[in-house]
Motif scaffolding. Structure first.
Motif, short mmCIF file in Angstrom:
data_model
loop_
_atom_site.label_atom_id
_atom_site.label_comp_id
_atom_site.label_asym_id
_atom_site.label_seq_id
_atom_site.Cartn_x
_atom_site.Cartn_y
_atom_site.Cartn_z
N GLU A 1 32.11 47.95 35.62
CA GLU A 1 31.51 48.19 36.94
C GLU A 1 30.76 46.93 37.41
OE1 GLU A 1 30.44 51.76 38.40
OE2 GLU A 1 32.51 52.14 37.74
N LYS A 2 29.85 46.50 36.51
CA LYS A 2 29.15 45.25 36.81
C LYS A 2 29.75 44.18 35.92
CE LYS A 2 24.68 47.00 38.30
NZ LYS A 2 23.30 47.25 37.88
N ALA A 3 30.84 43.58 36.41
CA ALA A 3 31.58 42.67 35.54
C ALA A 3 30.85 41.35 35.40
CB ALA A 3 32.98 42.45 36.10
N ILE A 4 30.41 41.10 34.19
CA ILE A 4 29.62 39.89 33.92
C ILE A 4 30.48 38.64 34.07
CG2 ILE A 4 29.96 39.99 31.42
CD1 ILE A 4 27.01 39.12 31.15
N CYS A 5 31.77 38.78 33.84
CA CYS A 5 32.68 37.64 33.99
C CYS A 5 32.74 37.19 35.46
CB CYS A 5 34.06 37.97 33.46
SG CYS A 5 34.81 39.42 34.23
N VAL A 6 32.78 38.20 36.35
CA VAL A 6 32.84 37.89 37.78
C VAL A 6 31.55 37.17 38.20
CG1 VAL A 6 32.95 38.88 40.10
CG2 VAL A 6 34.33 39.86 38.25
N GLN A 7 30.40 37.70 37.69
CA GLN A 7 29.12 37.08 38.02
C GLN A 7 29.01 35.66 37.50
OE1 GLN A 7 26.22 39.78 36.39
NE2 GLN A 7 26.87 41.46 37.73
N SER A 8 29.66 35.40 36.37
CA SER A 8 29.48 34.09 35.74
C SER A 8 30.48 33.05 36.21
CB SER A 8 29.59 34.24 34.22
OG SER A 8 30.94 34.47 33.88
N CYS A 9 31.50 33.46 36.95
CA CYS A 9 32.56 32.52 37.31
C CYS A 9 32.04 31.46 38.28
CB CYS A 9 33.74 33.26 37.93
SG CYS A 9 35.11 32.16 38.32
N ILE A 10 32.18 30.19 37.89
CA ILE A 10 31.63 29.11 38.71
C ILE A 10 32.57 28.72 39.84
CG2 ILE A 10 30.25 28.15 36.83
CD1 ILE A 10 32.48 25.94 36.63
N ALA A 11 33.81 29.19 39.76
CA ALA A 11 34.80 28.72 40.74
C ALA A 11 35.23 29.81 41.71
CB ALA A 11 36.01 28.17 40.00
N GLY A 12 34.69 31.00 41.54
CA GLY A 12 35.09 32.10 42.40
C GLY A 12 36.50 32.57 42.13
N ALA A 13 36.98 32.30 40.90
CA ALA A 13 38.34 32.71 40.56
C ALA A 13 38.41 34.18 40.18
CB ALA A 13 38.86 31.86 39.41
N LEU A 14 37.32 34.68 39.62
CA LEU A 14 37.28 36.08 39.22
C LEU A 14 36.64 36.91 40.32
CD1 LEU A 14 36.20 35.56 35.53
CD2 LEU A 14 38.14 36.98 36.21
N SER A 15 37.26 38.05 40.61
CA SER A 15 36.67 38.91 41.64
C SER A 15 37.08 40.35 41.36
CB SER A 15 37.17 38.48 43.02
OG SER A 15 38.57 38.58 43.05
N LYS A 16 36.47 41.24 42.12
CA LYS A 16 36.83 42.65 41.97
C LYS A 16 37.59 43.09 43.20
CE LYS A 16 34.93 45.57 39.40
NZ LYS A 16 34.23 46.59 38.64
N THR A 17 38.66 43.86 42.98
CA THR A 17 39.38 44.41 44.13
C THR A 17 38.60 45.61 44.65
OG1 THR A 17 40.63 45.95 42.78
CG2 THR A 17 41.60 43.77 43.11
N GLY A 18 38.99 46.09 45.80
CA GLY A 18 38.35 47.26 46.37
C GLY A 18 38.37 48.45 45.43
N GLU A 19 39.46 48.58 44.69
CA GLU A 19 39.59 49.70 43.76
C GLU A 19 38.71 49.56 42.53
OE1 GLU A 19 43.86 50.06 42.92
OE2 GLU A 19 43.56 52.14 43.50
N GLY A 20 38.34 48.32 42.21
CA GLY A 20 37.50 48.12 41.04
C GLY A 20 38.15 47.32 39.93
N MET A 21 39.37 46.85 40.17
CA MET A 21 40.02 46.05 39.12
C MET A 21 39.50 44.62 39.16
SD MET A 21 44.04 45.47 38.28
CE MET A 21 44.53 44.85 39.86
N VAL A 22 39.21 44.08 37.98
CA VAL A 22 38.79 42.69 37.90
C VAL A 22 40.06 41.82 37.88
CG1 VAL A 22 37.59 40.96 36.51
CG2 VAL A 22 36.68 43.29 36.67
N VAL A 23 40.15 40.90 38.85
CA VAL A 23 41.35 40.06 38.92
C VAL A 23 40.96 38.58 38.81
CG1 VAL A 23 42.70 41.68 40.29
CG2 VAL A 23 41.26 40.02 41.45
N ILE A 24 41.91 37.80 38.37
CA ILE A 24 41.67 36.36 38.28
C ILE A 24 42.71 35.63 39.13
CG2 ILE A 24 43.05 36.11 36.15
CD1 ILE A 24 40.94 33.94 35.32
N ASP A 25 42.24 34.65 39.87
CA ASP A 25 43.16 33.82 40.66
C ASP A 25 43.28 32.50 39.91
OD1 ASP A 25 44.41 32.13 42.37
OD2 ASP A 25 43.23 32.67 44.14
#
Lengths: 502, 148
Positions: B66-90
């Motif tokens: 829910e509170k994805a620490i990886c998304v919070q820590s990503c310095i490049a904005g590559a990790l994000s959460k989709t509307g549904e809640g899936m953590v995705v990486i670009d």
């Protein structure tokens, strides 16, 4: 392992397909497969292979197959390879040869020499998808005197009955010989199907009391796990006098299969071989059997039918007559092809008679003596298909037990190595890492599927004959014809040869 | 959102899921073509915990916290959460700093085989589509894809 005996099977690996994922290595409890870092490829020690097909089934690239080893001794019809190997094994070990599952030898399968009738023109077949088709049967004693109360109403004095939605039950397989997950699968399937499974002689695990209304508990010569709550929990109680796979001898559960839970359930010490004696030491006559039957009935307030299970042996008809008179509600007759978790090879392969002949004779004898309705008869011992069920019922059975077929549904590939306790399919083992491989959520559905499909097939076959209930098929031998059977066989089976009219 | 869950009492440690994952992400049309994959290039996004002959095995992949620490820590904005809640990486944005690898409490993000970016399970939405391959081919029904 004996250096005199070459590997029976050979694993053939297609190296064009093998990706060295090592799934085969992890799945083989016999440690056949190994990744060789020097050669950088998978290798196999075929000498250890029991041909259970676990690796073949799980190989994601279908790179494996197990074939019969083509290696051969000098051709000799008199001394077969198997006979020679058995001598080598005994010369090496000095012991009795052990085997598992049913008799694999080339004896006649009478079910395959019996054909079923169908209606044409003069009486119409019935379409089970459009018209009612009754597969429910009740097992138990039915020949009670009609009694009326003072107001003229019928008194319900019918002894207890087992109601089956289909005339098929899971036969006795003990917890110990098979795993917790296998038992859970059987119990849940029996509950969902409205039939019964049988605990075998290994007691009832405390977790499975919740399935007790679909449970037949067994009392065998070892009395393992028998106590008041065990009897009280059951839908019916079975006294095991004999088993088709090993008539005349008891059981032997190797100590390594006796884990903590098995030990607790059976009420015996852990890790020590569990021997059930050949006879019940308190039963040496029909009168003695009657005492045990009534002891069990008394202990359960006459609320539960008592089954007596015997192996099909030469005098089985007379024995069945005695059992019927001893107060049993149901007789189970187990043919010589029945399975087992472990039996001496000589006994398994040479003792007993085919269920088809035994069943026909038991039914005939009980009819002649006018006591057919005082017992129900269950046929067991290698019922292969819905057609066998139909034929068994037409020969006089009320229902059938299936054991091997049920295990096959759970994944068993009949490698016949149950006695080693290393079943790769998680069925005949107590090793926790192997037991896990049988997921009861999947297992019970496969069993439900199997019985449901057999039910459909039974209905189709009955419909074809123009029969709309199991009751009307029971003992209806005019629906059967033999092919390639001699006069004596036809006489014993009580059927005509194909081509003969009524 | 439907997630992948593993029932550890059913996991038999066969590691088929790891191979099915690698296959799903390989772009190959047949699994046997993985034959020449070098060991160092074997980088599944699901990993079976517990070694050989361990008492317990279970497969682990991204929990889509829910509170994805990886998304919070990503310095490049590559990790994000989709509307549904899936953590995705670009992976086009990923600079390969692997902060996410360090912070993930499940060890569910790992460097890609070429080491140039991070990779993680995206429930097979980014490769074969449809039911996740590890779920589909788990021989014991230990891995499920469901709403909880």
């Amino acid at each position: 392992m004996d250096t005199f005996i070459p590997a029976e099977y050979e694993i053939q690996r297609n190296y064009d397909l093998c990706i060295s994922c090592r799934v085969c290595e992890r799945q083989c409890s016999n440690e056949v497969h190994k990744y060789d870092p020097d050669l950088k490829k998978m290798i196999a020690d075929t000498q250890k292979c029991v041909n259970c097909h676990r690796c073949v089934c799980l190989c994601p690239t279908h790179a494996l197959k197990v074939v019969k080893n083509q290696d051969t001794y000098r051709q000799n019809v008199n001394w077969s390879v198997q006979t020679m190997n058995e001598i080598y094994r005994q010369a090496n070990s000095g012991g009795v040869l052990l085997s598992s599952m049913g008799n694999p030898n080339d004896y006649p399968v009478y079910f395959n020499k019996i054909l079923v009738n169908a209606s044409q023109v003069t009486n119409p077949p019935i379409d089970p998808l459009r018209e009612p088709m009754e597969t429910v049967v009740y097992l138990g004693k039915k020949d009670v005197e009609l009694k009326r109360d003072i107001n003229g109403r019928l008194v319900d004095n019918l002894p207890p009955q087992l109601k089956l939605s289909v005339p098929i039950m899971f036969s006795a397989m003990s917890y110990g010989s098979i795993s917790y997950n296998a038992h859970e699968s059987l119990a849940r399937a029996a509950e969902e199907l409205g039939i019964y499974y049988n605990t075998g002689e290994g007691g009832l695990h405390k977790d499975f009391y919740k399935y007790s209304k679909n449970t037949i508990v067994q009392v065998a010569s070892g009395r393992f796990g028998v106590h008041a709550d065990y009897l009280a929990a059951a839908a019916a109680i079975e006294i095991k006098m004999g088993q088709g796979a090993k008539p005349g001898i008891g059981g032997h559960l190797p100590g390594m299969k006796i884990s903590d839970e098995v030990s607790e359930t059976r009420m015996i010490p852990k890790g020590i071989d569990a021997i059930s004696p050949a006879p019940h030491h308190d039963i040496y006559s029909i009168e003695d059997l009657r005492q045990l039957i009534y002891t069990l009935k008394e202990a359960t307030a006459y609320q539960k039918p008592v089954i007596v299970k015997v192996a099909a042996v030469h005098n089985v008809a007379a024995i069945a007559s005695g059992i019927a008179r001893s107060g049993a509600d149901i007789i189970a007759v187990d043919g010589f092809r029945g399975g087992t978790g472990a039996a001496p090879t000589r006994i398994r392969d040479n003792v007993g008679i085919p269920i088809e002949l035994a069943l026909a004779q038991v039914d005939e004898r009980l009819r002649q003596e006018g006591i057919r309705d005082s017992v129900s008869v269950i046929a067991a011992g290698s019922i292969h298909s819905a057609a066998d069920v139909v034929k068994a019922i037409a020969l006089g059975a009320d229902a059938c037990y299936i054991g091997t077929a049920a295990l096959l549904a759970l994944g068993c590939h009949l490698c016949r190595s149950c006695h080693t306790g290393k079943c790769n399919w998680g069925i005949a083992t107590q090793r926790p890492d192997l037991v896990k491989r049988l997921n009861p959520d999947i297992g019970y559905k496969r069993l439900v599927n199997l019985i449901t499909s057999w039910e459909h097939e039974i209905q189709e076959m009955m419909g074809g004959m123009g029969i709309n209930s199991i009751e009307a098929l029971k003992g209806n031998r005019l629906m059967l014809r033999g092919v390639g059977l001699n006069e004596t066989e036809l006489k014993i089976l009580g059927i005509h040869h194909a081509g003969e009219a009524m | 959102m439907k997630r992948i869950y593993v029932n550890e009492s059913r996991c038999i440690g066969c590691r088929l899921c790891e191979w099915e994952c690698v296959f799903a992400n390989s772009g190959l049309d047949a699994m046997f073509k993985l034959k020449d994959l070098a060991a160092e290039n074997f980088a599944p996004r699901i990993r079976v915990e517990g070694g050989e002959k361990a008492e317990l095995n279970f497969a682990v992949n991204c929990r889509h916290c829910e509170k994805a620490i990886c998304v919070q820590s990503c310095i490049a904005g590559a990790l994000s959460k989709t509307g549904e809640g899936m953590v995705v990486i670009d992976d086009k944005k990923c600079v390969g700093c692997f902060t996410c690898v360090l912070v993930c409490p499940f060890g569910a993000i790992m460097p890609r085989a070429d080491g140039k970016a991070a990779q993680k399970c995206m429930l097979c939405t980014d490769n074969i589509k449809g039911e996740p391959n590890c779920v589909k081919y788990c021989p014991n029904g230990a891995i499920v894809f469901e709403e909880r």
